[in-house]
Write a protein that holds these residues in place. Structure first.
Motif, PDB file in Angstrom:
ATOM      1  N   THR A   1      35.484  37.705  47.354  1.00 12.28           N
ATOM      2  CA  THR A   1      34.291  37.026  47.866  1.00 12.28           C
ATOM      3  C   THR A   1      33.075  37.876  47.529  1.00 12.28           C
ATOM      4  O   THR A   1      33.131  39.105  47.619  1.00 12.28           O
TER       5      THR A   1
ATOM      6  N   ARG B   1      32.690  30.842  47.072  1.00 14.53           N
ATOM      7  CA  ARG B   1      33.005  32.275  46.939  1.00 14.53           C
ATOM      8  C   ARG B   1      31.751  33.136  47.021  1.00 14.53           C
ATOM      9  O   ARG B   1      31.841  34.358  47.039  1.00 14.53           O
TER      10      ARG B   1
ATOM     11  N   GLY C   1      38.441  36.476  40.255  1.00 19.30           N
ATOM     12  CA  GLY C   1      38.837  35.165  40.779  1.00 19.30           C
ATOM     13  C   GLY C   1      39.619  34.389  39.729  1.00 19.30           C
ATOM     14  O   GLY C   1      40.647  33.768  40.023  1.00 19.30           O
TER      15      GLY C   1
ATOM     16  N   THR D   1      33.386  39.003  40.773  1.00 23.41           N
ATOM     17  CA  THR D   1      34.065  37.934  41.512  1.00 23.41           C
ATOM     18  C   THR D   1      34.567  36.849  40.562  1.00 23.41           C
ATOM     19  O   THR D   1      35.684  36.327  40.726  1.00 23.41           O
TER      20      THR D   1
ATOM     21  N   ARG E   1      32.743  27.631  41.699  1.00 23.94           N
ATOM     22  CA  ARG E   1      33.372  28.027  42.971  1.00 23.94           C
ATOM     23  C   ARG E   1      32.294  28.521  43.948  1.00 23.94           C
ATOM     24  O   ARG E   1      32.286  29.685  44.353  1.00 23.94           O
TER      25      ARG E   1
END
Ligand SMILES: C[S@@+](CC[C@H](N)C(=O)[O-])C[C@H]1O[C@@H](n2cnc3c(N)ncnc32)[C@H](O)[C@@H]1O
Length: 217
Positions: free
Chosen positions: A48, A114, A41, A37, A111
């Motif tokens: 996710t 996420r 990302g 991720t 993040r």
């Protein structure tokens, strides 16, 4: 159970991922401390991660360190059942894992939204929330802990939230014995109208674990 940290490079190989596959909404289910991720990302993909251990992020940090050592011991204990053909060397595998873990921990801070707390077979997502769900080293790997009914419920849940589900590997943890209930489980999914395929992948670590499962609604 171990909370391991496989890299995005490993995921691309497990799941034969193309850039097209990664253009949609992607779920890494049972993501643990995987770096997938974080890496995807950072490259702009919509990814996710979901895992039950995200509920306590301090405990998770301790657990991933313990799991890294336990994972190496597991390979050592079954060294005749592993091949280094894909990695090249134990050092390269360790390097990928350490980089993936560092990327995961940084991204978890950067993040946090996420990284979603959740567990199969009851995920906290709407129907059709994703185009593709990936499941690395939970289903089948831990078939000693989860039975055929649980696997059926887990795959049904993944197909509720995603159009397509890919699972790797399809063998037990450690020595990589076949999972006895796999053929009947695939027949059951087919009888329910699912499209089920076993697809060769260009990755091998547990000897003979060279296929992923692809299931579509
Ligand atoms: C061996 S790790 C694999 C992590 C990562 N996918 C990888 O390949 O490195 C298995 C993960 O499954 C998670 N897990 C355990 N039970 C689960 C469940 N019911 N639903 C989803 N994930 C679960 C664990 O917390 C752990 O992070």
């Amino acid at each position: 159970m171990l909370v391991s940290s496989r890299s995005a490079e490993e995921y691309r190989a497990f799941f034969a991922l193309t850039d097209d596959d990664l253009a949609g909404r992607v779920l890494d289910c049972s993501a643990g401390a995987s770096g997938f991720t974080a890496a995807l990302g950072a490259a702009g993909a919509d990814v996710t991660a979901v895992d039950p251990t995200y509920v306590d992020r301090d405990a998770l940090r301790d657990e991933v360190a313990r799991s890294a050592a336990a994972g190496v011991a597991l390979v050592d204990a079954h060294d005749d059942r592993f091949t280094w053909s894909w990695y090249g060397s134990p050092a390269r595998r360790r390097e990928l894992r350490e980089a993936a873990l560092a990327a995961f921990l940084d991204d978890l801070d950067a993040r946090p939204d996420r990284y979603v707390v959740g567990a199969l077979p009851d995920l906290p997502f709407e129907d059709d929330a994703f185009d593709l769900a990936l499941c690395s080293h939970l289903l089948f790997t831990w078939a000693g802990s989860f039975d055929a009914e649980w696997h059926h419920a887990a795959l049904t849940e993944l197909l509720r939230v995603a159009d397509e589900v890919r699972v790797y590997p399809l063998v037990h943890l450690g020595a990589g014995e076949p999972v006895a209930f796999l053929p009947a489980l695939l027949d059951r999914l087919r009888s329910e109208g699912r499209t089920v395929r076993l697809v060769p992948v260009a990755y091998e670590f547990q000897v003979g674990a060279t296929q992923m499962l692809v299931v579509r609604r």
